[in-house]
Scaffold this active site. Structure first.
Site, mmCIF file in Angstrom:
data_model
loop_
_atom_site.group_PDB
_atom_site.id
_atom_site.type_symbol
_atom_site.label_atom_id
_atom_site.label_comp_id
_atom_site.label_asym_id
_atom_site.label_seq_id
_atom_site.Cartn_x
_atom_site.Cartn_y
_atom_site.Cartn_z
ATOM 1 C CG ASP A 207 -1.885 1.153 1.248
ATOM 2 O OD1 ASP A 207 -2.326 1.568 0.161
ATOM 3 O OD2 ASP A 207 -2.195 1.656 2.339
ATOM 4 N NE ARG A 252 -11.732 11.669 -7.989
ATOM 5 C CZ ARG A 252 -12.503 11.180 -6.999
ATOM 6 N NH1 ARG A 252 -13.744 10.844 -7.241
ATOM 7 N NH2 ARG A 252 -12.024 11.005 -5.778
ATOM 8 C CE LYS A 253 -12.658 4.370 -11.484
ATOM 9 N NZ LYS A 253 -13.496 3.364 -12.173
#
Lengths: 287, 287
Positions: A207, A252-253
């Site tokens: 992450d 936005r991705k």
């Protein structure tokens, strides 16, 4: 005491917004304070495109520890890989001048918010957040806000003081190839199965590094999805390499993939994909 | 010093395998040492199906701290939910006798391996591992092995001593409904985005709780896949509920799904699925 601190911050914020930023000194201050002591320094005017950590300027002094620099706990694999990528962060031209190479080491801080004898010292890391000029003020507001909310808060991956006990890592980015690598040494406090790294600790590094890469490419983001396949356990104490690449960007991705391998990339430990959404501070506050 | 410890263990292992287990005392020893002081105790003969933590019997004494019990750092939400589920762990029959309810609280330990004045004290947690009699010896060997590998190792989710600073959580399982819940209070050392919990810390809790549930249902497992959708950030310091359910079992595979919500389940923060593979110690060592 708390109120005094908040008043100090509010005054500082107003002064910065009204005086420092309007005079165009905001980034100059950041530059001056961001430069790691004793490290190679390039003229910042030549690297306008380089994204830098957002930090608090005056009235706060700024001398945070950069956790991505070598320390005595680093083993030979960790040091070797650090040197391998770090040596490509600057190159020498035919004229003997030094300039940035294709790789760049990202500094890494915990989030320390301390007051001593009336002087605030602030550093800030948000998913190893690197940001552009246009995001600097937004990020500053995030610091300001989070300072009020949680003065003792620390970044999850940098919350243990003992060197080598938990996450030892350094991230390098390659904007040209839209790649990112992280050299990660897993300490003894990250155990899951006996003698091996906890799946959550691996997910945490994935992450962190995919998020850093997405932020580097797209500005501030939040993790929307992580899909992680654990192929082979990682022995506690070992050093592994996380290699991230941009898959695609759609509005936005930002889609990033990541592989966790041993140091010579001959063994795949984990592979993952990450989806990140570009955000504003409003998104976060409204979350 | 290390060699002495290893010799002690080896002798203990031989003695246990040759004497204690053959005499059927292995589980008796575990029972005697596992019983939390001052908590409700049922006759173990009536709960043969109950899966218990695997711990080292003689020659090691065993007095670990159970981290799943309330402490002063727990907020009102954490305490209220703990009481809600804990009160359903035992019920009173018409005859006034007490017996297990549908829920069961799982104890939670770090992995402490200490030697003092020649007496070993050992506790062991492997993804909150709960195991049956048939797995006890296998797990014992895992402890033995990991002790040699990493004497300072600690479970990732229990590696910080300061109460309330990191992961505060308690897991309850409901075998009848094949469900599992975890009450989780996120401390200030788990920060990711300013004022919010790090995505890796959330992944860590999901891995821990889904893994615990899979282990409870299928015996020792390893995480093969986690697919996590982050819907809404979790404010630092807040308490959330992780609810896990069994999706299906196929051979070695156990599929578990998980939802992370606020305490009244009105807001979904994160949802995930986990795939777990049943393993033997050989799988782990060969990994």
């Amino acid at each position: 005491m708390i109120r005094t601190g908040v008043q100090q911050m509010a005054r500082g914020l107003c002064q910065i917004m009204g005086r420092e930023i309007s005079k165009g000194n905001f980034n100059t201050n950041i530059r001056q304070q961001m430069t790691p002591r004793g490290t190679f320094q390039l003229p910042w005017s030549s690297i306008n495109s380089v994204r830098t950590m957002a930090v608090l300027p005056w009235p706060f002094s700024f001398q945070p520890r950069d956790f991505s620099l070598p320390n005595l706990s680093w083993g030979s694999d960790m040091r070797r890989l650090y040197e391998h990528y770090n040596s490509q962060c600057e190159v020498e031209t035919d004229d003997g001048e030094k300039k940035w190479g294709v790789w760049r080491r990202l500094p890494s801080y915990n989030r320390s918010l301390k007051y001593a004898t009336g002087t605030g010292r602030v550093s800030f890391t948000w998913m190893e957040c690197v940001c552009t000029k246009r995001h600097a003020l937004t990020t500053y507001c995030g610091v300001y806000l989070s300072k009020i909310i949680q003065s003792k808060a620390r970044l999850f991956t940098r919350n243990i003081r003992e060197q080598g006990a938990a996450f030892e890592y350094v991230v390098f980015v390659n904007k040209q190839e839209q790649k990112c690598v992280c050299v990660f040494q897993a300490g003894h406090l990250l155990e899951g199965p006996p003698g091996h790294v906890h799946g959550g600790a691996i997910a945490t590094m994935i992450d962190t590094v995919t998020g850093t890469h997405a932020t580097y490419l797209s500005g501030p983001v939040m993790t929307a999805n992580l899909n992680i396949n654990y192929r082979s356990p990682i022995p506690l104490g070992s050093t592994v390499l996380l290699t991230c690449s941009l898959d695609k960007k759609e509005g936005r991705k930002t889609f990033v993939s990541c592989q966790v391998t041993n140091t010579d990339s001959s063994k795949l430990h984990t592979e993952a994909t990450g989806l990140f959404l570009s955000i504003t501070m409003g998104d976060l506050l409204g979350g």
